[in-house]
Design an enzyme around this catalytic site. Sequence first.
Site, PDB file in Angstrom:
ATOM      1  CB  SER A   1      -0.910   0.018   1.238  1.00 20.39           C
ATOM      2  OG  SER A   1      -1.518   1.267   1.401  1.00 20.39           O
ATOM      3  CE  LYS A   2       2.952   7.361  -2.651  1.00 18.99           C
ATOM      4  NZ  LYS A   2       4.387   7.628  -2.679  1.00 18.99           N
TER       5      LYS A   2
END
Length: 482
Positions: A253-254
Amino acid sequence: MNKVRTRFAPSPTGYMHIGNLRTALFTYIIAKKNKGDFILRIEDTDRERYVEGATEVIYNTLRECGLNWDEGPDIGGPVGPYIQSERMGMFKKYAEELVEKGEAYYCFCDKDRLEELKAVQEASGVMPMYDRHCRNLSKEEVEKKLKEGVPYVIRQKVPLDGTTTFHDELYGDITVENSTLDDQILIKTDGLPTYNFANVVDDHLMGITHVVRGNEYLSSAPKYDLLYKAFGWEVPVYIHVEHIMKDKQHKLSKRDGDASYEDLMKKGYLKEAVINYIALLGWAPKGENEIFSLEELIDEFDISGISKSPAIFDPAKLRAMNGVYIKKMDDAEFARKAEPYIRQTVKKPDADISFIASLLKPRTELFTEIPEQVDFIDTLPEYDNSLYCHKKMKTNEENSLASLKEILPVLEEVTDWTTDNIHEALFSLIERLGVKNGIVLWPLRVAVSGKSFTPGGGIELCYILGKEESLKRIRKGIEKLS
């Protein structure tokens, strides 16, 4: 074409995801392993997700990692342009060619009809799929609607029965029932191609022989194959790779700051370590060694080593690998890279940066850890007397106070403040007192640093601080313990 040609075709959507970088790496390695060409193509037709400046991020990341392309938007080549939005005018004629061959057809169904069809299918528990309403329109009906200006798309005419078999280097031959395949749209109502159609045409026109992509595209592969065969084009070698996961349930996940190359650089990782590590995410070398330069990866790499299972991104393993690369660095290079991090907390202009760096190097896995390791140099932090108590060293507050009182006059007598002279003075004291080294050196470390973990021991720390500051801190330690 006999020469191997691979392509990396990212969309400029803001940053370089680790999964994208791994695809680029595998694509590059396959080209170079076979003395072939690595092509960069920017697929920028999704304007809703397009981010200004993202193309430069792609360029910079690939260059930093040593993945230099042989053909691409900025350097040109024989099959350009290499930016998809600049190729838009060529796709419709290829779709119309398929219509002429009976491999595609005009579809005039409007949005309302398609949405109603989808709703009925979903309510019936049927997989939503176009019902081929326009597939058998007569030539006259089609020409009439075209003359009337009725909006249309061009759809692929997938066989209604039988099977399609395609080959993947990892999964082998995969056969699907044609009845499960949708008549996908090739050209949209605005005359522009869909992603899947543009990909096939571009890959053929650019002479791409090997395609590396995520295995989410496995379900599209049979339709790609049917398009290649409809045109009479050679099908490239497919290599569908699994995802990189944060854990068994979650993708990277960014939002968590662990999904992009830029994030990792900001955290203090070395690009060489990142490239080495992501190569091992879903690929296993034949031997025990896991440390490879890019050139060594090219020599060692074999497609058969790519796994069909998702790879788990392990920050601890990347961190350890980064530490290996740091320890392999030349001392001068490490000092140069470490200095900006040292200077975040060490402002003294006369600080011996090279010496501090030499102490940090064997204890550093991430450059971003450095400021916290040396933040005591300019200012002694507040600390608790409990730090003087160390079971292994057999120290407590009482014997630490006694040791500091012995250390102070001994160091006051040292005139030439070098590590050798400080060492000689302190070990002469240890010998005279007849005690273990830690009884003297542990209280000294705590007094001059206010920490239990430091780069180097008390002798090195005294040298870094200088005589005046060291004696001042020892006196403060005596005061605190008294």
